[in-house]
Design an enzyme around this catalytic site. Structure first.
Site, PDB file in Angstrom:
ATOM      1  N   ASP A  84      -5.818  -1.460  -0.964  1.00 24.71           N
ATOM      2  CA  ASP A  84      -6.912  -2.359  -1.330  1.00 24.71           C
ATOM      3  C   ASP A  84      -7.892  -2.501  -0.175  1.00 24.71           C
ATOM      4  O   ASP A  84      -7.478  -2.678   0.976  1.00 24.71           O
ATOM      5  CB  ASP A  84      -6.353  -3.754  -1.648  1.00 24.71           C
ATOM      6  CG  ASP A  84      -6.362  -4.051  -3.129  1.00 24.71           C
ATOM      7  OD1 ASP A  84      -7.137  -3.411  -3.870  1.00 24.71           O
ATOM      8  OD2 ASP A  84      -5.574  -4.922  -3.545  1.00 24.71           O
ATOM      9  N   ASP A 122      -4.095  -6.401  -1.769  1.00 28.23           N
ATOM     10  CA  ASP A 122      -4.417  -7.561  -0.931  1.00 28.23           C
ATOM     11  C   ASP A 122      -3.710  -8.812  -1.460  1.00 28.23           C
ATOM     12  O   ASP A 122      -3.747  -9.876  -0.833  1.00 28.23           O
ATOM     13  CB  ASP A 122      -5.928  -7.770  -0.805  1.00 28.23           C
ATOM     14  CG  ASP A 122      -6.611  -7.955  -2.149  1.00 28.23           C
ATOM     15  OD1 ASP A 122      -5.920  -7.917  -3.192  1.00 28.23           O
ATOM     16  OD2 ASP A 122      -7.847  -8.126  -2.165  1.00 28.23           O
ATOM     17  N   SER A 123      -2.988  -8.665  -2.594  1.00 21.41           N
ATOM     18  CA  SER A 123      -2.101  -9.744  -3.048  1.00 21.41           C
ATOM     19  C   SER A 123      -1.053 -10.046  -1.977  1.00 21.41           C
ATOM     20  O   SER A 123      -0.407 -11.098  -2.019  1.00 21.41           O
ATOM     21  CB  SER A 123      -1.428  -9.367  -4.366  1.00 21.41           C
ATOM     22  OG  SER A 123      -0.824  -8.100  -4.289  1.00 21.41           O
ATOM     23  N   LYS A 129      -8.930   1.050  -3.156  1.00 21.38           N
ATOM     24  CA  LYS A 129      -9.295   0.315  -4.374  1.00 21.38           C
ATOM     25  C   LYS A 129     -10.297  -0.779  -4.013  1.00 21.38           C
ATOM     26  O   LYS A 129     -10.106  -1.491  -3.017  1.00 21.38           O
ATOM     27  CB  LYS A 129      -8.052  -0.284  -5.037  1.00 21.38           C
ATOM     28  CG  LYS A 129      -8.374  -1.151  -6.243  1.00 21.38           C
ATOM     29  CD  LYS A 129      -7.155  -1.429  -7.096  1.00 21.38           C
ATOM     30  CE  LYS A 129      -6.285  -2.548  -6.617  1.00 21.38           C
ATOM     31  NZ  LYS A 129      -6.947  -3.870  -6.540  1.00 21.38           N
ATOM     32  N   GLU A 158      -7.904  -5.222 -15.080  1.00 20.35           N
ATOM     33  CA  GLU A 158      -6.954  -6.342 -14.988  1.00 20.35           C
ATOM     34  C   GLU A 158      -7.287  -7.416 -16.012  1.00 20.35           C
ATOM     35  O   GLU A 158      -8.452  -7.862 -16.118  1.00 20.35           O
ATOM     36  CB  GLU A 158      -6.967  -6.950 -13.570  1.00 20.35           C
ATOM     37  CG  GLU A 158      -5.997  -8.134 -13.464  1.00 20.35           C
ATOM     38  CD  GLU A 158      -5.695  -8.605 -12.060  1.00 20.35           C
ATOM     39  OE1 GLU A 158      -6.168  -7.992 -11.086  1.00 20.35           O
ATOM     40  OE2 GLU A 158      -4.960  -9.607 -11.943  1.00 20.35           O
ATOM     41  N   GLU A 216     -12.712  -4.035  -5.763  1.00 14.55           N
ATOM     42  CA  GLU A 216     -13.034  -4.879  -6.915  1.00 14.55           C
ATOM     43  C   GLU A 216     -14.544  -4.795  -7.133  1.00 14.55           C
ATOM     44  O   GLU A 216     -15.321  -5.119  -6.233  1.00 14.55           O
ATOM     45  CB  GLU A 216     -12.581  -6.313  -6.646  1.00 14.55           C
ATOM     46  CG  GLU A 216     -11.074  -6.408  -6.522  1.00 14.55           C
ATOM     47  CD  GLU A 216     -10.558  -7.825  -6.350  1.00 14.55           C
ATOM     48  OE1 GLU A 216     -11.318  -8.785  -6.582  1.00 14.55           O
ATOM     49  OE2 GLU A 216      -9.386  -7.970  -5.994  1.00 14.55           O
TER      50      GLU A 216
END
Ligand code: KIV
Length: 285
Positions: A102, A63-64, A131, A200, A133
């Site tokens: 993501d 999602d970056s 993925k 991270e 978070e």
């Protein structure tokens, strides 16, 4: 008289995956053999084709992309539809690479929404895994995804989707209590069914404890050499980012290469060196 050959009909599609295809099992075996796993972000078809040709193991449709591709100031602006579109594009360009997508901000707030959205990333986006978070509170969500047959990568440590809540992009796990929490969360989420862990911006001392306490591949993004594999944002590696994180070495100055090529094109047009007769089409007849 020879008996007629049985009618074979059209070729049947094979259910067997390509032998070259990287799967979660490939990564588990690499972990067993202590063979480093390579991973980069990727957001489009053309780049996926280039990266797939290098033999990289995992492409992360991060999602970056909200920041690197769209120019937003946070990853929370990557929507579900946007992630679906770019995940499918990356898969088209890299059919044999493991594609990890993501889950966008707030798309996994409950087990039901997590399963519904992750299923779309696997079916419409054709990702291999999703993925999220996470912290330890997400164990029921990881368990629900596992029960639904959806492979997951749990992202711990610095969580960009929560940068506002955490006061910015800061390394995590640097105090003994923070380190313990990340290790405990990683273990709990692995036990809940995570297939991969991603750490991270944490000290290697934290990563080595996570590696020792779990039995799945652990990927690091600025998380030290103990991790089984490593990921960085492609745009940081290729020189597109003004202030890349300290753990990324710029491997090329791709913006300069693009600028030089475009300047040559602009000059050729302005000086009427382009187009030349060889670039044109002749009338027929
Ligand atoms: O979205 C992303 O690029 C990521 C990496 C920083 C791991 O999650």
């Amino acid at each position: 008289m020879t008996s007629p050959k049985p009618h074979s009909g059209p070729a049947q599609p094979t259910l067997a995956p390509s032998p070259r295809r990287i799967t979660l099992e490939t990564l588990r075996q690499m972990r067993q053999r202590s063979e480093p796993i390579t991973m980069l972000t990727c957001y489009d078809y053309s780049m996926a084709r280039v990266l797939a040709g290098t033999g990289i193991h995992i492409l992360l449709v991060g999602d970056s992309a909200a920041m690197t591709v769209l120019g937003e100031n946070s990853t929370i602006h990557a929507t579900m539809d946007f992630m679906l579109t770019i995940t499918r594009a990356v898969r088209r360009g890299a059919p044999d690479t493991l594609v990890l997508a993501d889950m966008p901000f707030a798309s996994y707030a409950t087990p039901d929404t997590a399963v519904a959205n992750a299923a779309r990333l696997l079916t419409l986006g054709q990702a291999d895994a999703v993925k999220l978070e996470c912290d330890g509170r997400h164990a029921p969500i990881i368990a629900a995804l596992r029960a639904a047959g959806i492979p997951t990568c749990v992202h711990l440590g610095l969580l960009p989707q929560r940068a506002a809540q955490h006061g910015g992009y800061k390394a995590q796990g640097r105090s003994a209590s923070d380190a313990d929490k990340i290790v405990d969360d990683a273990t709990a989420l692995w036990r809940a069914g995570a297939d991969l862990l991603l750490l991270e911006a944490v000290p290697d001392a934290v990563s080595s404890r996570v590696v020792a306490g779990t039995d799945c591949p652990v990927l690091g993004c600025g998380a030290g050499p103990s991790c089984h594999g490593h990921v960085v944002v492609l745009h940081d590696l290729l020189g597109f980012t003004d202030n890349p994180p300290r753990f990324v070495d710029k491997m090329a100055d791709v913006p300069s290469v693009i600028s030089q090529a475009v300047e040559r094109y602009v000059t050729a047009v302005k000086t009427r060196q382009y187009p030349l007769p060889r670039h044109g089409y002749m009338m027929k007849g």
